[in-house]
Write a protein that holds these residues in place. Structure first.
Motif, PDB file in Angstrom:
ATOM      1  N   SER A 181       0.837  -1.198   0.000  1.00  0.00           N
ATOM      2  CA  SER A 181       0.000   0.000   0.000  1.00  0.00           C
ATOM      3  C   SER A 181       0.873   1.250   0.000  1.00  0.00           C
ATOM      4  N   ALA A 182       0.516   2.220  -0.839  1.00  0.00           N
ATOM      5  CA  ALA A 182       1.308   3.450  -0.948  1.00  0.00           C
ATOM      6  C   ALA A 182       0.937   4.480   0.114  1.00  0.00           C
ATOM      7  N   VAL A 183      -0.215   4.328   0.746  1.00  0.00           N
ATOM      8  CA  VAL A 183      -0.636   5.238   1.819  1.00  0.00           C
ATOM      9  C   VAL A 183      -1.145   4.402   2.976  1.00  0.00           C
ATOM     10  N   GLN A 184      -0.539   4.596   4.149  1.00  0.00           N
ATOM     11  CA  GLN A 184      -0.890   3.819   5.336  1.00  0.00           C
ATOM     12  C   GLN A 184      -1.083   4.775   6.507  1.00  0.00           C
ATOM     13  N   MET A 185      -2.105   4.540   7.313  1.00  0.00           N
ATOM     14  CA  MET A 185      -2.409   5.400   8.457  1.00  0.00           C
ATOM     15  C   MET A 185      -2.468   4.563   9.724  1.00  0.00           C
TER      16      MET A 185
END
Length: 211
Positions: free
Chosen positions: A130-134
């Motif tokens: 995943s390129a964006v992780q929170m």
């Protein structure tokens, strides 16, 4: 105009209407762990960002058909932590393997062939693909009950403590960091087994203030 009185319609009617009308919806892979450290990974489309100062996200986690809680919800309630991994087209097929009816001791990340990446401030792992992780902590939860008093969904609000953005999708525009839509290749849920690509956009500048 076809009008649906929600008090008179059951989920068999309302579910397909709602999930096909409110589109596109971003797809998030939610990673959690239980108290023993067993990983869980599952996709959710009842999801969105609801604040930025500080960043908050919302996830709707429906009950199983038998009324029991899904592993994701049980883990969030037990540990107070979860990671949102934004979905992109390049790993959509792999992530689809995480939505099977697996038991609580099955690691969906391993089943799907995805790569666990240690988080910085929470225990659940991130998905390396995943390129964006929170990295999120639980702030609020709200139980949704139907007219018969049956608990059908829990709405979870989490605060993102850390947001990771891969350099390959991050760019500076007029001095601001932004995620490139073209490079992120986000996958949206359109209802049923249908998903969408965001490959065509248009710009609509806000009108000037009158006066």
């Amino acid at each position: 105009m076809i009008t649906f009185d929600c008090a008179k319609q059951g989920p068999a009617v309302l579910y397909p209407i709602m999930v096909s009308a409110v589109v596109p919806r971003p797809t998030a892979l939610i990673s959690t762990v239980d108290g023993k450290g067993v990983r869980n990974l599952a996709p959710y489309s009842y999801f969105n960002v609801v604040a930025h100062d500080p960043p908050h996200v919302v996830v709707g986690l429906c009950m199983h058909d038998d009324g029991s809680k899904k592993d994701s919800l049980k883990n969030v309630e037990e540990t107070g932590e979860f990671v949102v991994n934004m979905m992109s087209e390049w790993y959509a097929e792999s992530s689809n393997f995480t939505c099977g009816g697996y038991g609580p001791n099955i690691d969906e990340m391993e089943v799907a062939g995805l790569t666990p990446l240690p988080s910085l401030v929470v225990k659940p792992a991130r998905v390396a693909e995943s390129a964006v992780q929170m990295e999120c902590v639980l702030k609020h939860s709200y139980e949704v009950h139907n007219d018969q008093g049956v608990h059908t969904t829990t709405v979870v609000i989490g605060e993102a403590k850390i947001v990771h953005v891969n350099e390959g999708v991050c760019e500076k525009v007029e001095g601001e960091y932004r995620v490139s839509l073209e490079k992120l290749q986000p996958v949206s849920t359109l209802g049923g087994t249908y998903f969408g690509r965001t490959d065509s956009i248009f710009e609509m500048p806000r009108p000037e203030e009158a006066g």
